[in-house]
Scaffold this motif. Structure first.
Motif, PDB file in Angstrom:
ATOM      1  N   PRO A 165     -12.158  18.495  -0.773  1.00 28.50           N
ATOM      2  CA  PRO A 165     -11.034  18.190   0.116  1.00 28.50           C
ATOM      3  C   PRO A 165     -10.316  16.901  -0.281  1.00 28.50           C
ATOM      4  CG  PRO A 165     -12.982  18.755   1.404  1.00 28.50           C
ATOM      5  CD  PRO A 165     -13.406  18.676  -0.029  1.00 28.50           C
ATOM      6  N   TYR A 166     -11.062  15.886  -0.702  1.00 20.40           N
ATOM      7  CA  TYR A 166     -10.443  14.620  -1.112  1.00 20.40           C
ATOM      8  C   TYR A 166      -9.563  14.818  -2.342  1.00 20.40           C
ATOM      9  CZ  TYR A 166      -9.781   9.888  -2.786  1.00 20.40           C
ATOM     10  OH  TYR A 166      -9.219   8.740  -3.237  1.00 20.40           O
ATOM     11  N   SER A 167     -10.042  15.563  -3.309  1.00 17.55           N
ATOM     12  CA  SER A 167      -9.260  15.826  -4.514  1.00 17.55           C
ATOM     13  C   SER A 167      -7.982  16.588  -4.170  1.00 17.55           C
ATOM     14  CB  SER A 167     -10.101  16.609  -5.517  1.00 17.55           C
ATOM     15  OG  SER A 167      -9.359  16.894  -6.675  1.00 17.55           O
ATOM     16  N   TYR A 168      -8.096  17.564  -3.277  1.00 19.67           N
ATOM     17  CA  TYR A 168      -6.922  18.330  -2.856  1.00 19.67           C
ATOM     18  C   TYR A 168      -5.922  17.408  -2.156  1.00 19.67           C
ATOM     19  CZ  TYR A 168      -4.024  21.945  -0.800  1.00 19.67           C
ATOM     20  OH  TYR A 168      -2.951  22.725  -0.454  1.00 19.67           O
ATOM     21  N   LEU A 169      -6.405  16.530  -1.284  1.00 24.90           N
ATOM     22  CA  LEU A 169      -5.545  15.575  -0.592  1.00 24.90           C
ATOM     23  C   LEU A 169      -4.824  14.675  -1.591  1.00 24.90           C
ATOM     24  CD1 LEU A 169      -4.497  13.985   1.889  1.00 24.90           C
ATOM     25  CD2 LEU A 169      -6.669  12.735   1.853  1.00 24.90           C
ATOM     26  N   MET A 170      -5.550  14.135  -2.549  1.00 21.79           N
ATOM     27  CA  MET A 170      -4.919  13.252  -3.536  1.00 21.79           C
ATOM     28  C   MET A 170      -3.895  13.999  -4.383  1.00 21.79           C
ATOM     29  SD  MET A 170      -5.763  10.212  -2.946  1.00 21.79           S
ATOM     30  CE  MET A 170      -5.074   9.424  -4.402  1.00 21.79           C
ATOM     31  N   THR A 171      -4.156  15.247  -4.704  1.00 25.02           N
ATOM     32  CA  THR A 171      -3.188  16.032  -5.469  1.00 25.02           C
ATOM     33  C   THR A 171      -1.906  16.216  -4.668  1.00 25.02           C
ATOM     34  OG1 THR A 171      -4.940  17.155  -6.665  1.00 25.02           O
ATOM     35  CG2 THR A 171      -2.790  18.215  -6.678  1.00 25.02           C
ATOM     36  N   ARG A 172      -2.029  16.501  -3.378  1.00 29.44           N
ATOM     37  CA  ARG A 172      -0.837  16.644  -2.523  1.00 29.44           C
ATOM     38  C   ARG A 172      -0.073  15.328  -2.473  1.00 29.44           C
ATOM     39  NH1 ARG A 172      -2.346  20.833  -3.168  1.00 29.44           N
ATOM     40  NH2 ARG A 172      -0.664  20.661  -4.639  1.00 29.44           N
ATOM     41  N   ARG A 173      -0.801  14.209  -2.341  1.00 27.40           N
ATOM     42  CA  ARG A 173      -0.137  12.910  -2.289  1.00 27.40           C
ATOM     43  C   ARG A 173       0.599  12.608  -3.593  1.00 27.40           C
ATOM     44  NH1 ARG A 173      -4.822   9.413   0.926  1.00 27.40           N
ATOM     45  NH2 ARG A 173      -4.149  10.101   3.016  1.00 27.40           N
ATOM     46  N   ILE A 174      -0.037  12.889  -4.707  1.00 28.71           N
ATOM     47  CA  ILE A 174       0.595  12.629  -6.001  1.00 28.71           C
ATOM     48  C   ILE A 174       1.787  13.555  -6.204  1.00 28.71           C
ATOM     49  CG2 ILE A 174       0.254  12.629  -8.506  1.00 28.71           C
ATOM     50  CD1 ILE A 174      -1.160  10.303  -6.878  1.00 28.71           C
ATOM     51  N   GLU A 175       1.677  14.784  -5.767  1.00 28.19           N
ATOM     52  CA  GLU A 175       2.797  15.729  -5.867  1.00 28.19           C
ATOM     53  C   GLU A 175       4.008  15.193  -5.104  1.00 28.19           C
ATOM     54  OE1 GLU A 175       2.633  20.409  -5.939  1.00 28.19           O
ATOM     55  OE2 GLU A 175       2.449  19.663  -3.887  1.00 28.19           O
ATOM     56  N   ARG A 176       3.780  14.690  -3.901  1.00 28.70           N
ATOM     57  CA  ARG A 176       4.884  14.123  -3.120  1.00 28.70           C
ATOM     58  C   ARG A 176       5.391  12.841  -3.763  1.00 28.70           C
ATOM     59  NH1 ARG A 176       9.402  14.322  -1.004  1.00 28.70           N
ATOM     60  NH2 ARG A 176       9.765  12.989   0.772  1.00 28.70           N
ATOM     61  N   ALA A 177       4.488  12.053  -4.317  1.00 31.21           N
ATOM     62  CA  ALA A 177       4.888  10.810  -4.972  1.00 31.21           C
ATOM     63  C   ALA A 177       5.812  11.081  -6.156  1.00 31.21           C
ATOM     64  CB  ALA A 177       3.655  10.033  -5.434  1.00 31.21           C
ATOM     65  N   THR A 178       5.538  12.141  -6.907  1.00 36.04           N
ATOM     66  CA  THR A 178       6.421  12.446  -8.051  1.00 36.04           C
ATOM     67  C   THR A 178       7.841  12.717  -7.564  1.00 36.04           C
ATOM     68  OG1 THR A 178       5.816  14.798  -8.066  1.00 36.04           O
ATOM     69  CG2 THR A 178       4.577  13.336  -9.538  1.00 36.04           C
ATOM     70  N   VAL A 223       6.223   3.836  -2.645  1.00 36.66           N
ATOM     71  CA  VAL A 223       5.841   5.249  -2.755  1.00 36.66           C
ATOM     72  C   VAL A 223       4.347   5.400  -2.462  1.00 36.66           C
ATOM     73  CG1 VAL A 223       5.549   7.175  -4.367  1.00 36.66           C
ATOM     74  CG2 VAL A 223       7.703   5.907  -4.304  1.00 36.66           C
ATOM     75  N   CYS A 224       3.545   4.513  -3.009  1.00 34.12           N
ATOM     76  CA  CYS A 224       2.093   4.545  -2.785  1.00 34.12           C
ATOM     77  C   CYS A 224       1.781   4.584  -1.293  1.00 34.12           C
ATOM     78  CB  CYS A 224       1.455   3.319  -3.435  1.00 34.12           C
ATOM     79  SG  CYS A 224      -0.260   3.014  -2.984  1.00 34.12           S
ATOM     80  N   PHE A 225       2.383   3.689  -0.544  1.00 32.68           N
ATOM     81  CA  PHE A 225       2.101   3.625   0.894  1.00 32.68           C
ATOM     82  C   PHE A 225       2.787   4.761   1.654  1.00 32.68           C
ATOM     83  CE2 PHE A 225       1.382  -0.923  -0.306  1.00 32.68           C
ATOM     84  CZ  PHE A 225       0.003  -0.869  -0.175  1.00 32.68           C
ATOM     85  N   ALA A 226       3.930   5.220   1.187  1.00 31.01           N
ATOM     86  CA  ALA A 226       4.647   6.310   1.857  1.00 31.01           C
ATOM     87  C   ALA A 226       3.870   7.622   1.813  1.00 31.01           C
ATOM     88  CB  ALA A 226       6.029   6.501   1.224  1.00 31.01           C
ATOM     89  N   VAL A 227       3.080   7.824   0.764  1.00 36.26           N
ATOM     90  CA  VAL A 227       2.319   9.075   0.652  1.00 36.26           C
ATOM     91  C   VAL A 227       0.913   8.960   1.239  1.00 36.26           C
ATOM     92  CG1 VAL A 227       3.635   9.896  -1.335  1.00 36.26           C
ATOM     93  CG2 VAL A 227       1.498   8.641  -1.715  1.00 36.26           C
ATOM     94  N   GLY A 228       0.588   7.817   1.825  1.00 40.69           N
ATOM     95  CA  GLY A 228      -0.684   7.684   2.524  1.00 40.69           C
ATOM     96  C   GLY A 228      -1.794   7.001   1.763  1.00 40.69           C
ATOM     97  N   LEU A 254       9.390   9.362  -6.594  1.00 41.05           N
ATOM     98  CA  LEU A 254       9.683   8.547  -7.774  1.00 41.05           C
ATOM     99  C   LEU A 254      10.888   9.091  -8.540  1.00 41.05           C
ATOM    100  CD1 LEU A 254       6.049   7.827  -8.975  1.00 41.05           C
ATOM    101  CD2 LEU A 254       7.680   6.158  -8.062  1.00 41.05           C
ATOM    102  N   ARG A 255      11.047  10.416  -8.563  1.00 44.17           N
ATOM    103  CA  ARG A 255      12.217  11.004  -9.227  1.00 44.17           C
ATOM    104  C   ARG A 255      13.511  10.593  -8.525  1.00 44.17           C
ATOM    105  NH1 ARG A 255       9.101  15.584  -9.535  1.00 44.17           N
ATOM    106  NH2 ARG A 255      10.242  16.587  -7.839  1.00 44.17           N
ATOM    107  N   GLN A 256      13.459  10.449  -7.197  1.00 44.80           N
ATOM    108  CA  GLN A 256      14.647  10.038  -6.456  1.00 44.80           C
ATOM    109  C   GLN A 256      15.057   8.616  -6.833  1.00 44.80           C
ATOM    110  OE1 GLN A 256      13.616  10.536  -2.337  1.00 44.80           O
ATOM    111  NE2 GLN A 256      13.896  12.757  -2.404  1.00 44.80           N
ATOM    112  N   GLY A 257      14.087   7.767  -7.138  1.00 47.34           N
ATOM    113  CA  GLY A 257      14.368   6.419  -7.612  1.00 47.34           C
ATOM    114  C   GLY A 257      14.741   5.420  -6.541  1.00 47.34           C
ATOM    115  N   ASP A 258      14.666   5.786  -5.264  1.00 50.99           N
ATOM    116  CA  ASP A 258      15.059   4.875  -4.187  1.00 50.99           C
ATOM    117  C   ASP A 258      13.971   3.868  -3.823  1.00 50.99           C
ATOM    118  OD1 ASP A 258      17.325   6.456  -4.094  1.00 50.99           O
ATOM    119  OD2 ASP A 258      16.655   7.609  -2.360  1.00 50.99           O
ATOM    120  N   LEU A 259      12.717   4.196  -4.101  1.00 55.70           N
ATOM    121  CA  LEU A 259      11.593   3.370  -3.680  1.00 55.70           C
ATOM    122  C   LEU A 259      10.849   2.807  -4.885  1.00 55.70           C
ATOM    123  CD1 LEU A 259      10.112   5.761  -0.944  1.00 55.70           C
ATOM    124  CD2 LEU A 259      11.606   3.798  -0.573  1.00 55.70           C
TER     125      LEU A 259
END
Length: 149
Positions: free
Chosen positions: A60-73, A86-91, A76-81
């Motif tokens: 479950p932890y690995s799945y959670l981190m994958t979701r967080r990294i997916e959202r982080a990408t 981004v680290c804190f925005a994704v939890g 980061l592509r948007q370039g606003d943060l």
């Protein structure tokens, strides 16, 4: 013959695991841990971890981190943060853990991804960019190695 009570219990466990996975997908930016997820599913943490890994191929932890990294990408592509924002925005609560896990899944550090990825996906519809830039777990990457004759 199958054992009907055991089969029914397995179906209930699978339904609970799906609810846990849906909760992770929905609440990835919230402080989640295996204990809290297990309580919500009325399972012990050990049982949840074993059954989740058996059903989905990762903890479950690995799945959670994958979701967080997916959202982080995507952020980061948007370039606003900044990377820290981004680290804190994704939890994630640790920039070091976030950067390490990001690099493991994406292949480059978040700062390099932020700098280079916007140019790589420029002009590509966001739905396609999300698909082609989706993080790849280590075991998936191993299966995608080209076979040379």
């Amino acid at each position: 013959m199958t054992n009907k009570p055991a089969a029914a219990e397995q179906l209930r466990d699978l339904a609970r695991l799906r609810r846990v996975r849906d909760r992770i997908d929905r609440e990835y930016a919230q402080p989640l841990d295996v204990e809290a997820l297990a309580r919500g599913a009325h399972m012990s943490a050990g049982h949840l971890s074993r059954e989740f890994r058996r059903a989905y191929g990762e903890s479950p932890y690995s799945y959670l981190m994958t979701r967080r990294i997916e959202r982080a990408t995507a952020l980061l592509r948007q370039g606003d943060l900044s990377v820290t924002e981004v680290c804190f925005a994704v939890g994630c609560s640790s920039l070091g853990t976030f950067s390490t896990r990001f690099t493991e899944l994406v292949g480059v550090p978040p700062s390099a991804y932020r700098r280079d990825e916007g140019r790589t996906t420029a002009g590509i519809p966001p739905c396609v960019a999300k698909k082609v830039t989706r993080p790849v777990r280590n075991r998936e990457a191993q299966g995608q190695q080209p076979h040379l004759a």
